[in-house]
Design a protein around this motif. Structure first.
Motif, PDB file in Angstrom:
ATOM      1  N   GLY A 195       0.812  -1.212   0.000  1.00 36.74           N
ATOM      2  CA  GLY A 195       0.000   0.000   0.000  1.00 36.74           C
ATOM      3  C   GLY A 195       0.841   1.255   0.000  1.00 36.74           C
ATOM      4  O   GLY A 195       0.543   2.220  -0.731  1.00 36.74           O
ATOM      5  N   ARG A 198       2.412   1.564  -3.524  1.00 39.62           N
ATOM      6  CA  ARG A 198       1.414   1.923  -4.528  1.00 39.62           C
ATOM      7  C   ARG A 198       0.998   3.385  -4.386  1.00 39.62           C
ATOM      8  O   ARG A 198       0.906   4.113  -5.383  1.00 39.62           O
ATOM      9  N   GLN A 199       0.748   3.828  -3.161  1.00 38.88           N
ATOM     10  CA  GLN A 199       0.350   5.220  -2.946  1.00 38.88           C
ATOM     11  C   GLN A 199       1.457   6.186  -3.353  1.00 38.88           C
ATOM     12  O   GLN A 199       1.188   7.238  -3.939  1.00 38.88           O
ATOM     13  N   GLU A 202       1.450   6.357  -7.124  1.00 34.20           N
ATOM     14  CA  GLU A 202       0.308   7.140  -7.613  1.00 34.20           C
ATOM     15  C   GLU A 202       0.537   8.638  -7.407  1.00 34.20           C
ATOM     16  O   GLU A 202       0.262   9.444  -8.307  1.00 34.20           O
ATOM     17  N   ARG A 203       1.034   9.020  -6.222  1.00 35.47           N
ATOM     18  CA  ARG A 203       1.296  10.444  -5.958  1.00 35.47           C
ATOM     19  C   ARG A 203       2.387  10.982  -6.877  1.00 35.47           C
ATOM     20  O   ARG A 203       2.291  12.103  -7.388  1.00 35.47           O
TER      21      ARG A 203
END
Length: 297
Positions: A195, A198-199, A202-203
């Motif tokens: 997580g 992935r975050q 994405e950011r």
């Protein structure tokens, strides 16, 4: 006064002896030259024979490698066929999934790259395959099609000399024009770490898409997941944050520019994240891959 006939070399006999001595010297020189030439010819012949032997050895090794690859491909194929034939009515779901994942690991570790793609595609479309396994097989096949196997890059991989001078994202060099950048995060047993990665990916991509330099250079950004079934196989094991590039494709300067661009982002600066640059062999024109696999909770 001395007798002329008794002077050395004065008469016909003396002149004849001198001529014979001269001929002997000439013959000696010619023989020496021939000896040198014969040795050079022998050396060239020996070198040619050695080169021929090396070429024959190389071809024999290539044949042996092909035979070995074919053997492993056949083993992987048979394993996939058997796992697709599992009778779900007689096998518990958890047991079936474990068998499927074991076969996926076997394919990733042993099959050649073209066979990996084909077998992962077969698993991803199997009627009786566990949905989660089908999804991972699809991701693995797509990764190999797009990025290629990283297993062969371990011999070529080396951290390049790089500048640590920070560069603003708005100062991104034009060497990145028209480049596609894919940011990968890695699957892992710890879902919290997945997580976080992935975050961050994405950011980072969202931030890069928003900056003016990226638009001006017509760069494109994507996010993808590196399946653990591949990352756990020999030659992978990516557990750090890195950029992979191929110097033979002229990606040295773009990789340095990308490193500066990303490390200057708010996303990576907030976590003091540094990116290694790793050399690869895969030919992917106007394409650079970024791996965020070293982040933790």
């Amino acid at each position: 006064m001395a007798d002329p006939e008794k002077q050395e070399g004065a008469g016909p006999l003396g002149r004849m002896q001198g001529f014979v001595a001269f001929l002997s010297a000439v013959v000696g020189v010619v023989a020496a030259i021939q000896a040198v030439g014969s040795k050079a010819d022998a050396d060239r012949s020996a070198q040619a024979a050695e080169e021929s032997k090396h070429e024959l050895d190389r071809r024999a090794n290539d044949r042996a490698d092909r035979d070995t690859n074919a053997k492993y491909d056949a083993i992987a194929y048979e394993a996939v066929v058997k796992v697709l034939e599992i009778d779900r009515s007689k096998t518990a779901g958890t047991v079936a999934e474990k068998r499927e994942r074991a076969v996926m690991a076997l394919v990733a570790a042993t099959a050649s790259e073209p066979m990996k793609v084909a077998l992962f595609d077969v698993v991803s479309t199997g009627n009786n395959v566990t949905p989660a396994v089908k999804e991972d097989a699809t991701k693995a096949a797509n990764f190999l099609r797009e990025v290629g196997s990283l297993a062969n890059d371990s011999a070529a991989a080396a951290t390049s000399k790089e500048s640590t001078k920070p560069v603003s994202p708005n100062d991104s060099p034009t060497s990145l024009r028209d480049y596609r950048v894919v940011v990968f995060y890695c699957q892992a047993p710890d879902q919290k770490i997945v997580g976080v990665q992935r975050q961050a990916a994405e950011r980072l991509v969202q931030e890069m898409r928003a900056i003016g330099a990226s638009s001006a250079l017509q760069m494109t950004w994507d996010i993808k997941e590196l399946p653990e079934v591949l990352n756990a196989s020999p030659g992978y094991g990516i557990r750090t944050n890195q950029i992979r590039f191929n110097p033979a494709e002229g990606e040295e300067a773009p990789s340095v520019a990308l490193k500066s661009l990303l490390e200057g982002s708010n996303t990576l600066k907030s976590g003091n994240v540094q990116l290694e640059r790793q050399i690869v062999r895969k030919q992917t024109p106007n394409y650079l891959s970024v791996f965020l696999c070293g982040l933790s909770t």
